[in-house]
Scaffold this motif. Structure first.
Motif, mmCIF file in Angstrom:
data_model
loop_
_atom_site.group_PDB
_atom_site.id
_atom_site.type_symbol
_atom_site.label_atom_id
_atom_site.label_comp_id
_atom_site.label_asym_id
_atom_site.label_seq_id
_atom_site.Cartn_x
_atom_site.Cartn_y
_atom_site.Cartn_z
ATOM 1 N N THR A 101 28.535 9.959 68.490
ATOM 2 C CA THR A 101 29.807 10.681 68.533
ATOM 3 C C THR A 101 29.689 12.048 67.877
ATOM 4 O OG1 THR A 101 31.068 8.617 68.511
ATOM 5 C CG2 THR A 101 32.234 10.623 67.880
ATOM 6 N N LYS A 102 29.114 12.087 66.679
ATOM 7 C CA LYS A 102 28.962 13.371 65.978
ATOM 8 C C LYS A 102 28.000 14.287 66.735
ATOM 9 C CE LYS A 102 30.223 12.314 61.198
ATOM 10 N NZ LYS A 102 30.693 10.936 61.356
ATOM 11 N N ALA A 103 26.951 13.709 67.333
ATOM 12 C CA ALA A 103 26.009 14.529 68.104
ATOM 13 C C ALA A 103 26.726 15.208 69.271
ATOM 14 C CB ALA A 103 24.858 13.670 68.622
ATOM 15 N N LEU A 104 27.578 14.482 69.949
ATOM 16 C CA LEU A 104 28.332 15.054 71.062
ATOM 17 C C LEU A 104 29.307 16.121 70.569
ATOM 18 C CD1 LEU A 104 29.032 11.802 73.112
ATOM 19 C CD2 LEU A 104 27.607 13.726 73.831
ATOM 20 N N LEU A 105 29.939 15.876 69.418
ATOM 21 C CA LEU A 105 30.852 16.871 68.850
ATOM 22 C C LEU A 105 30.115 18.165 68.504
ATOM 23 C CD1 LEU A 105 33.025 14.634 66.488
ATOM 24 C CD2 LEU A 105 33.807 15.829 68.536
ATOM 25 N N LEU A 106 28.919 18.013 67.937
ATOM 26 C CA LEU A 106 28.129 19.187 67.569
ATOM 27 C C LEU A 106 27.734 20.002 68.793
ATOM 28 C CD1 LEU A 106 25.872 17.536 64.846
ATOM 29 C CD2 LEU A 106 27.568 19.324 64.444
ATOM 30 N N LEU A 107 27.296 19.310 69.836
ATOM 31 C CA LEU A 107 26.895 20.012 71.056
ATOM 32 C C LEU A 107 28.092 20.641 71.751
ATOM 33 C CD1 LEU A 107 24.230 17.536 72.456
ATOM 34 C CD2 LEU A 107 23.832 19.786 71.467
ATOM 35 N N GLN A 108 29.233 19.957 71.669
ATOM 36 C CA GLN A 108 30.442 20.511 72.290
ATOM 37 C C GLN A 108 30.867 21.796 71.571
ATOM 38 O OE1 GLN A 108 33.824 17.905 72.154
ATOM 39 N NE2 GLN A 108 35.031 19.131 73.554
ATOM 40 N N ARG A 109 30.721 21.814 70.252
ATOM 41 C CA ARG A 109 31.173 22.974 69.487
ATOM 42 C C ARG A 109 30.166 24.135 69.537
ATOM 43 N NH1 ARG A 109 34.876 24.575 65.955
ATOM 44 N NH2 ARG A 109 34.296 26.140 64.392
ATOM 45 N N PHE A 110 28.883 23.814 69.368
ATOM 46 C CA PHE A 110 27.890 24.880 69.230
ATOM 47 C C PHE A 110 27.152 25.173 70.536
ATOM 48 C CE2 PHE A 110 28.412 23.111 64.961
ATOM 49 C CZ PHE A 110 28.768 24.257 64.279
ATOM 50 N N GLY A 111 27.096 24.198 71.439
ATOM 51 C CA GLY A 111 26.573 24.461 72.768
ATOM 52 C C GLY A 111 25.074 24.455 72.916
ATOM 53 N N SER A 112 24.329 24.661 71.826
ATOM 54 C CA SER A 112 22.878 24.691 71.948
ATOM 55 C C SER A 112 22.248 24.346 70.614
ATOM 56 C CB SER A 112 22.392 26.067 72.398
ATOM 57 O OG SER A 112 22.468 26.995 71.326
ATOM 58 N N ILE A 113 20.987 23.946 70.669
ATOM 59 C CA ILE A 113 20.252 23.630 69.457
ATOM 60 C C ILE A 113 20.106 24.875 68.590
ATOM 61 C CG2 ILE A 113 18.009 22.876 68.567
ATOM 62 C CD1 ILE A 113 17.764 21.160 71.079
ATOM 63 N N HIS A 114 19.859 26.025 69.221
ATOM 64 C CA HIS A 114 19.676 27.266 68.468
ATOM 65 C C HIS A 114 20.922 27.606 67.659
ATOM 66 C CE1 HIS A 114 15.778 28.453 69.992
ATOM 67 N NE2 HIS A 114 16.155 28.110 71.205
ATOM 68 N N ARG A 115 22.084 27.515 68.272
ATOM 69 C CA ARG A 115 23.323 27.849 67.555
ATOM 70 C C ARG A 115 23.601 26.851 66.440
ATOM 71 N NH1 ARG A 115 27.509 29.426 72.447
ATOM 72 N NH2 ARG A 115 26.354 31.215 73.250
#
Length: 215
Positions: A174-188
């Motif tokens: 769940t948190k992984a999906l939230l992080l990707l939704q907010r930041f969009g990429s590993i770099h960000r």
């Protein structure tokens, strides 16, 4: 032909076009290279020095295999030499398996805390290839857009990206999906400060993530 595998970074002046990557000749014919072929434009060159793959935007990937971890400290010397000899952005991908798990904390301390580089754990070369493909795609899209969103509809995050994020302490699916939704990429995500992380996953998880990713 002179081998430069033990030399410092020799391709610092290389400009890698978006959507392309340059691979060290030693990976030609490997399982990893076979999985990358057809997914990204991969060009092999001899003499890349300590680097395994060059990506666009002055980013390098250094791969630490299960065999490297078990064999001894040579991989540590390679990482230190890269950091001392290069101003390029280094991303370290490490094979974290049941066999190599006992060495992982030491690698994490060296890479993240001492050398200040990004560390991404994977289970095998197949997962590593998915992660590398995602990194190339991230850099090939508009920096201001979400790399998981296409022109017509949202693209799902690559499984390897989710799995890598879930290996961070305190981060589940769940948190992984939230992080990707907010930041969009590993770099960000890796460049986010603690306050930005806190807005996505709360204070406790944000501190764990920030500590994991940064010195």
């Amino acid at each position: 032909m002179t081998t430069k595998a033990n030399s410092p970074v020799t391709a610092g002046s290389i400009v890698v076009p978006l959507g392309h990557m340059i691979g060290n000749e030693k990976w030609r014919g490997s399982e990893l290279a076979q999985r990358l072929q057809g997914k990204v434009r991969l060009i092999f060159e001899d003499g890349l020095g300590l680097v395994d793959f060059h990506l666009p935007n002055r980013t390098c990937i250094l791969l630490i295999s299960e065999a490297d971890l078990v064999a001894g400290d040579e991989f540590k010397r390679r990482l230190v030499r890269f950091r001392n000899a290069s101003s390029l952005r280094g991303i370290v991908i490490v094979e974290k398996t049941p066999i190599s798990d006992q060495y992982y904390l030491g690698v994490q301390k060296l890479v993240v805390l001492e050398l200040g580089m990004v560390l991404l754990p994977v289970a095998n070369q197949g997962e590593a290839s998915q992660l590398i493909i995602q990194l190339v795609r991230e850099q090939s899209r508009d920096r201001g857009s979400n790399p998981f969103v296409g022109r017509q509809r949202a693209r799902p995050a690559e499984p390897a990206v989710l799995q890598a994020l879930q290996r961070i302490p305190g981060v589940g699916r769940t948190k992984a999906l939230l992080l990707l939704q907010r930041f969009g990429s590993i770099h960000r995500l890796c460049n986010a400060d603690s306050q930005e992380l806190e807005q996505a996953v709360g204070q406790t998880a944000a501190q764990q993530i920030y500590t994991f990713l940064h010195s």
